[in-house]
Design an enzyme around this catalytic site. Structure first.
Site, short mmCIF file in Angstrom:
data_model
loop_
_atom_site.label_atom_id
_atom_site.label_comp_id
_atom_site.label_asym_id
_atom_site.label_seq_id
_atom_site.Cartn_x
_atom_site.Cartn_y
_atom_site.Cartn_z
N ASP A 1 5.50 6.20 6.21
CA ASP A 1 6.31 7.40 5.98
C ASP A 1 6.90 7.92 7.28
O ASP A 1 6.43 7.61 8.37
CB ASP A 1 5.44 8.52 5.41
CG ASP A 1 5.03 8.24 3.99
OD1 ASP A 1 5.51 7.24 3.42
OD2 ASP A 1 4.22 9.03 3.46
N TYR B 1 -6.53 2.75 7.99
CA TYR B 1 -5.82 3.94 8.46
C TYR B 1 -6.83 4.90 9.09
O TYR B 1 -8.00 4.95 8.69
CB TYR B 1 -5.11 4.65 7.30
CG TYR B 1 -3.77 4.05 6.93
CD1 TYR B 1 -2.60 4.49 7.55
CD2 TYR B 1 -3.68 3.06 5.95
CE1 TYR B 1 -1.37 3.94 7.21
CE2 TYR B 1 -2.45 2.51 5.61
CZ TYR B 1 -1.29 2.97 6.24
OH TYR B 1 -0.08 2.43 5.91
#
Lengths: 252, 252
Positions: free
Chosen positions: A51, A115
């Site tokens: 993103d 992540y």
């Protein structure tokens, strides 16, 4: 053979990885840099979309001559990180390069990805971690940290993660397998680490928003299983801001 | 009583601490923020000048109503860090506040200060430490680190540090006492920590430039004593860039 580049980048100024008409992306900068370095247009295939504003400690892209699925160059492979550096902006760095088979696909061949989400947890701002953490000013107690870890543990294994997927996502199969999910305190930073065979749109950021609800006592760890099973996005927490999120590891 | 603020700031965008006609400074931003918070002009006295681009993990300023040497406010002292935050840019943060006597002077009353200089020591750039470290790409070996520490140890104690002072400095008494000086490796960052009762203009950055000469074998640790005694700036190393330097601690 083609070339796999390992990158790290500060995502603040970019509209994510993938090329798009309305803003500068990481892929666009790599297109320009590889053209300048190799002298011809290249196909750049990334390991993931990220993103807008999301960072990467490790991100992988395969580079091949446009339309050929392979790349020939006289530059020694271990010299490529330094050779490409002058063609890239300061917030994108090539930290390694290796040769891979023509058939290698940087997205489909991923075994798992990790992540990390970082929260700056003091009442005051940290000027050095601006854009590199999410500033959550209310103190997260040790007791809250224990509850957050109890909640995170319930996400491990194979589940349908529809409850933690952006409402406007078009993905229909939301089943993913989470290998590890834990919350650790590192000084004044609270860090959420999660590895999985794949991630849904906004999934890590919604998991973090949900962990904050757990810290605040709005959701108990015991409710997590039911929340996951419900498939109801509106019951999970907010989408935490992009600035705290790092793609940390890509394993093939 | 007046108020002592503890700050941290990212110095990249500022022309140092002290107000000057040709650029934005930390002091100017504090003038504006304290005026907005307290409703009147304040005198702001800092613990140190810092150069353009230098950072602080801890920097202290005394705040008093202009011309009075004291400050009265209805804001509880422990609320000041959060109350002033909206009036300051994101790269300056007030991390603490305390009451001090009218006579307290944030520069003259310092017992010692500690600076830290950070070097990113990989061939490739680190996008997250851009402007927060100096990028020195040649590997500093463990053996070189030992020699750097041997050199640093020779600066401990009371010496005339003229050899390590900017050539255009107007200071005549260059005698300072260094308490600690050491080089440590923290992952891929090499860190120089030095504490003293005072520092000359550019002193830490010239010490770092000299340590790099030691790492590169251009100056031996044994030559340091003579270099110090010579008072000859031209024999010391380059002035390392401001971006790696942090005022780390101020002790009263």
């Amino acid at each position: 053979m083609k070339i796999l580049l390992h990158l790290s980048f500060l995502g603040t100024k970019y509209c994510g990885y993938q090329i798009q008409p309305n803003g500068i992306t990481i892929q666009q900068r790599l297109n320009e840099a590889t053209r300048a370095l190799f002298g011809y247009d290249c196909d750049i295939v990334g390991c993931s979309r990220t993103d807008s504003g999301v960072h990467a400690n490790q991100f992988c892209v395969a580079v091949s001559k446009k339309g050929t699925n392979c790349l020939q160059t006289t530059i020694p492979i271990d010299r490529i990180p330094q050779a490409i550096a002058p063609h890239l902006p300061e917030d994108i760095s090539v930290i390694g390069a290796e040769l891979v088979e023509d058939e290698f696909h940087p997205r489909y061949d991923v075994k798992y990805k990790e992540y990390v989400y970082r929260i700056w947890n003091k009442p005051y701002r940290n000027p050095f971690l601006q854009d590199r953490t999410w500033h959550y000013p209310k103190p997260i107690s040790d007791e809250a940290l224990v509850r957050m870890n109890e909640a995170a543990a319930r996400w491990r294994g194979t589940h349908d993660f529809s409850s933690y997927m952006a409402a406007d996502s078009k993905i229909t199969d939301a089943v993913r397998m989470i290998y590890e999910a834990e919350v650790v305190r590192k000084g004044d930073v609270v860090e959420f680490r999660v590895s999985a065979n794949g991630f849904l749109y906004n999934m890590v950021r919604i998991l973090v928003g949900t962990l904050i609800c757990v810290a605040e006592g709005k959701i108990s760890p015991e409710e997590i299983d039911e929340l996951t099973e419900s498939g109801d996005r509106s019951r999970a927490g907010m989408t935490a801001p992009a600035c705290g999120l790092f793609l940390n590891k890509v394993v093939y």
